[in-house]
Enzyme design. Structure first.
Site, PDB file in Angstrom:
ATOM      1  N   GLU A  64       1.115  -0.826   0.376  1.00 40.53           N
ATOM      2  CA  GLU A  64       0.239   0.407   0.115  1.00 40.53           C
ATOM      3  C   GLU A  64       0.998   1.532  -0.091  1.00 40.53           C
ATOM      4  O   GLU A  64       2.529   1.335   0.548  1.00 40.53           O
ATOM      5  CB  GLU A  64      -0.592   0.294   1.512  1.00 40.53           C
ATOM      6  CG  GLU A  64      -2.365  -1.246   1.314  1.00 40.53           C
ATOM      7  CD  GLU A  64      -2.442  -0.963   2.407  1.00 40.53           C
ATOM      8  OE1 GLU A  64      -3.314   0.431   2.577  1.00 40.53           O
ATOM      9  OE2 GLU A  64      -2.208  -1.793   2.942  1.00 40.53           O
ATOM     10  N   ARG A  68       5.631 -13.135   9.165  1.00 39.24           N
ATOM     11  CA  ARG A  68       6.724 -11.991   8.762  1.00 39.24           C
ATOM     12  C   ARG A  68       8.228 -12.102   9.437  1.00 39.24           C
ATOM     13  O   ARG A  68       8.113 -12.625  10.510  1.00 39.24           O
ATOM     14  CB  ARG A  68       5.694 -10.646   8.666  1.00 39.24           C
ATOM     15  CG  ARG A  68       5.009 -10.894  10.610  1.00 39.24           C
ATOM     16  CD  ARG A  68       4.389  -9.858  10.864  1.00 39.24           C
ATOM     17  NE  ARG A  68       4.145  -8.414  10.109  1.00 39.24           N
ATOM     18  CZ  ARG A  68       3.763  -8.299   9.635  1.00 39.24           C
ATOM     19  NH1 ARG A  68       2.526  -8.537   8.659  1.00 39.24           N
ATOM     20  NH2 ARG A  68       3.895  -7.001   9.590  1.00 39.24           N
ATOM     21  N   LYS A 123       4.572   0.725  10.052  1.00 37.26           N
ATOM     22  CA  LYS A 123       4.113   1.742   9.886  1.00 37.26           C
ATOM     23  C   LYS A 123       3.730   2.501  10.204  1.00 37.26           C
ATOM     24  O   LYS A 123       4.660   3.608  10.132  1.00 37.26           O
ATOM     25  CB  LYS A 123       3.317   1.482   8.397  1.00 37.26           C
ATOM     26  CG  LYS A 123       4.167   1.123   6.400  1.00 37.26           C
ATOM     27  CD  LYS A 123       3.387   1.358   5.762  1.00 37.26           C
ATOM     28  CE  LYS A 123       3.455   0.009   4.874  1.00 37.26           C
ATOM     29  NZ  LYS A 123       2.302  -0.050   4.082  1.00 37.26           N
TER      30      LYS A 123
HETATM   31  P1  ATP Z   1       2.274  -1.903   7.877  1.00 33.16           P
HETATM   32  O1  ATP Z   1       0.531  -3.149   9.195  1.00 33.16           O
HETATM   33  O2  ATP Z   1       2.739  -1.721   9.200  1.00 33.16           O
HETATM   34  O3  ATP Z   1       1.407  -1.009   7.275  1.00 33.16           O
HETATM   35  P2  ATP Z   1       2.065  -3.701   5.598  1.00 33.16           P
HETATM   36  O4  ATP Z   1       2.166  -4.924   6.045  1.00 33.16           O
HETATM   37  O5  ATP Z   1      -0.483  -3.558   5.988  1.00 33.16           O
HETATM   38  O6  ATP Z   1       2.605  -2.779   6.955  1.00 33.16           O
HETATM   39  P3  ATP Z   1       2.152  -3.535   3.172  1.00 33.16           P
HETATM   40  O7  ATP Z   1       2.079  -2.165   1.967  1.00 33.16           O
HETATM   41  O8  ATP Z   1       0.501  -3.889   2.700  1.00 33.16           O
HETATM   42  O9  ATP Z   1       2.240  -3.158   4.352  1.00 33.16           O
HETATM   43  O10 ATP Z   1       3.130  -4.326   2.604  1.00 33.16           O
HETATM   44  C1  ATP Z   1       3.286  -4.742   1.061  1.00 33.16           C
HETATM   45  C2  ATP Z   1       4.151  -6.241   1.234  1.00 33.16           C
HETATM   46  O11 ATP Z   1       5.241  -6.356   2.580  1.00 33.16           O
HETATM   47  C3  ATP Z   1       2.943  -7.230   2.283  1.00 33.16           C
HETATM   48  O12 ATP Z   1       2.639  -8.948   1.399  1.00 33.16           O
HETATM   49  C4  ATP Z   1       3.645  -7.863   3.776  1.00 33.16           C
HETATM   50  O13 ATP Z   1       3.275  -9.037   3.312  1.00 33.16           O
HETATM   51  C5  ATP Z   1       5.210  -7.665   3.213  1.00 33.16           C
HETATM   52  N1  ATP Z   1       5.265  -7.265   4.421  1.00 33.16           N
HETATM   53  C6  ATP Z   1       5.030  -6.636   5.698  1.00 33.16           C
HETATM   54  N2  ATP Z   1       5.945  -6.495   6.451  1.00 33.16           N
HETATM   55  C7  ATP Z   1       6.348  -7.600   6.740  1.00 33.16           C
HETATM   56  C8  ATP Z   1       7.391  -8.153   7.579  1.00 33.16           C
HETATM   57  N3  ATP Z   1       7.560  -7.359   8.450  1.00 33.16           N
HETATM   58  N4  ATP Z   1       7.491  -9.376   6.910  1.00 33.16           N
HETATM   59  C9  ATP Z   1       7.356 -10.342   5.878  1.00 33.16           C
HETATM   60  N5  ATP Z   1       7.021  -9.648   4.896  1.00 33.16           N
HETATM   61  C10 ATP Z   1       5.961  -7.977   5.494  1.00 33.16           C
HETATM   62 MG    MG Z   2      -1.053  -4.159   4.650  1.00 36.09          MG
END
Ligand code: ATP
Ligand code: MG
Length: 596
Positions: free
Chosen positions: A64, A299, A309
């Site tokens: 996102e 993760r 984030k």
């Molecule tokens: P936040 O919840 O902090 O906003 P998010 O996981 O929603 O982070 P996205 O932008 O949706 O962030 O993530 C893009 C991709 O990165 C997704 O496919 C997610 O699975 C992966 N991702 C995010 N954080 C991690 C992590 N800590 N370890 C592995 N993959 C991750």
């Molecule tokens: Mg997300």
């Protein structure tokens, strides 16, 4: 019929993991061999008119655009782009921008930069595979109408509270909504009114009609479209209804002909709905078979690091750090500014692997990857981080007053082709304050009265004492030069010493700002179990020193990495370093001393 040909083994000999096994199995069985690809995302008819897909598998990285990427995303990027590369596939770069709030082009650009910097790209087979999910709103709407017409979705006008109460909970089945038995025609009319802006935000939602008694709460008629009057960065005010993430995501994957949709474990309970949506739409002929499959991996949790984030944004907004690219931040821009290289992050992703269960990775694993990748490449240099002056009291007699004696040292001990660094030694040199002890503790082999040490790449000297100020602080250390002991000259090793110290001469040393970074948090799991991570901020995570560095560093370019001998790896700051105003950031120590 011909027997399926065995999957080509991956080009690289990477350690296997459950995702590699799944992909190798699919390639062996030819699960996706019949797929077609029309050259761009689209529905079943679009792809049916296309060519056999040149990509053996398709993965995607779908952030996102609502923040900067962090080390957890780096794991996901290396995984998705790496699997596509290793198995003759393509990885799509997709912005998951179906949520109209929160998006920003600043984030879009920083995400693209981060992926490219990590060493990956989205151009393959002559086209770009950079997509944005909001381009699929038209299809998503059509899919919703199809589900309504087929009796698989209905408009629910219950209040939010009633809907929550009627969903039931873990031990209690849900209760059907009074609106659940409306006819498809009534639902379609209502849904079109939602689209046309005839109803207020939150007054009704479109729900999938599945099973209010399902043991999986995600299958109890989840909402798939909501009313939200918000201007979208891509589609403007075209829509006042937006799809829910759990509905949008499988459709995005299917339109892009993704084969392996890899996400983090918290989406495991969503997989039945992911499959349900795709199967219903494939039955209706809207989506091409075979359908994407979702796989979940753990993760990344890294000790001493937070990866939410929202919480990272709070550190920036509350000025706990100096921006998203502060070298203490676990963001990709922060790691980069700290001296991390793409190779070090790729190595880290490979080394931690992928598993199906959550665990914590020790921060020292990340640091080890940086140290390993810098060791073979970083130019060496001498720097004195906490300088005190050493005076060679017999210099004038032995060498002649005012003499400066040239010294040299290899740029890299294992790369003679990189040449030598040049500097001089004279009567006065800077040494580390803690290399002198008036009364040496046990096992101290450096400077104390009567002891001999080597000035690295220079001469052996014998300490004679020190002068101090009124408070007892050493102001100058004194020593005698021992003639005929210069490194690299015949007979230089005839005098034996136990200690070798680094130094920079007063004559040609340059003054430099050195930013000594340490972990940002003192608690290894700063936000676990709802803890307030701000309480465990390390007050000493940044200390700024004025160091004296050898003259070869005058030519250092921003982002260049060095090993300051005996101290560790440093990087010329990408932002603030300039000729005449050198700034070096501490990247990582020479050995693993983390937490010791
Ligand atoms: P936040 O919840 O902090 O906003 P998010 O996981 O929603 O982070 P996205 O932008 O949706 O962030 O993530 C893009 C991709 O990165 C997704 O496919 C997610 O699975 C992966 N991702 C995010 N954080 C991690 C992590 N800590 N370890 C592995 N993959 C991750
Ligand atoms: Mg997300």
């Amino acid at each position: 019929m011909t027997a399926p040909s065995p999957a080509k083994p991956p080009e690289t000999n990477k350690p296997s993991n459950f995702l590699r096994q799944v992909i190798e199995g699919d390639l062996t069985r030819g699960t996706y061999a019949s797929r077609r690809w029309a050259g761009s995302p689209g529905d079943a008819a679009h792809h049916a008119a296309g060519e056999p897909d040149p990509a053996k598998i398709r993965t995607r990285f779908p952030p996102e655009p609502n923040g900067y990427l962090h080390i957890g995303h780096a794991k996901s990027i290396c995984l998705n782009f790496g699997l596509a590369r290793d198995y003759g596939g393509v990885c799509h770069m997709r912005f998951d921008d179906t949520n109209p709030e929160k998006e920003d082009t600043e984030y879009v650009n920083s995400i693209l930069d981060a992926v490219r910097w990590l060493g990956f790209g989205w151009d393959a087979n002559g086209t770009s595979h950079l997509f944005q999910a909001s381009d699929y709103f038209g299809f998503m709407y059509r899919a919703a109408e199809y589900l309504i017409e087929a009796g698989h979705a209905y408009v629910d006008e219950q209040s939010a509270e009633d809907m929550r109460a009627n969903r039931g909970d873990f031990g209690k089945p849900g209760v059907n909504s009074p609106f659940r038995s409306r006819t498809p025609a009534e639902n379609l009319a209502r849904f079109r009114e939602m689209r046309d802006g005839l109803h207020a935000d939150g007054s009704m939602v479109l729900r999938a009609k599945i099973d209010m008694a399902s043991p999986n709460i995600n299958m109890r008629d989840p909402a798939i479209y909501r009313i939200r009057r918000a201007t979208h960065h891509n589609t403007g005010d075209t829509w006042c209804i937006y799809p829910m993430y759990t509905f949008a995501h499988p459709l995005e994957d299917a339109l892009e002909q993704i084969t392996h949709s890899i996400c983090t474990l918290e989406f495991e309970d969503q997989r039945p709905f992911y499959d349900w949506v795709l199967l219903r739409l494939a039955e209706g002929g809207l989506l091409a078979q075979p359908l994407p499959q979702q796989y979940e991996f753990a993760r990344l949790n890294l000790t001493y690091v937070i990866t939410s984030k929202r919480k990272l944004a709070a550190l920036v907004n509350e000025h706990k750090v100096n921006g998203w690219d502060d070298p203490r931040m676990p963001t990709i821009v922060g790691l980069r500014r700290r001296g991390y290289t793409p190779e070090s992050l790729q190595l880290f992703a490979e080394r931690i692997g992928v598993t199906k269960s959550d665990s914590w990775i020790d921060y020292s694993t990340l640091e080890g990857c940086l140290r390993e990748t810098l060791d073979g490449s970083a130019a060496r240099a001498m720097a004195v981080l906490d300088p005190v002056k050493l005076v060679l009291t017999n210099w004038d007699e032995v060498m002649g007053a005012g003499t400066l004696d040239p010294c040299s040292a290899p740029v890299h001990p294992h790369h003679p082709e990189l040449g030598n660094r040049q500097f001089v030694i004279g009567k006065e040199v800077w040494i580390e304050r803690n290399d002198f002890e008036e009364t040496p503790p046990q096992g101290f082999f450096r400077l104390f009265p009567g002891n001999k040490v080597r000035l690295k790449y220079g001469y052996i000297i014998e300490c004679t004492g020190a002068s101090k100020d009124a408070s007892g602080r050493v102001t100058e250390v004194h020593a005698k030069l021992i003639p005929d002991t210069k490194s690299g000259t015949p007979g230089s090793s005839s005098v034996k010493v136990k200690g070798v110290i680094t130094w920079v001469s007063v004559h040609d040393g340059l003054s430099a700002e050195v930013r000594m970074y340490d972990r940002l948090f003192l608690d290894p799991q700063p936000d676990a179990g709802g803890k307030d991570y701000l309480e465990s901020l390390n007050p000493d995570s940044l200390k700024i020193a004025t160091a004296i560095v050898e003259p070869s560093l005058a030519k250092a370019l921003p982002d260049a990495k060095f090993q300051f001998e005996r101290h560790g790896y440093f990087v010329a700051d990408r932002v603030d370093h300039a000729a005449g105003k050198p700034v070096f950031n501490f990247a990582v120590g020479l050995k693993d001393s983390f937490g010791k």
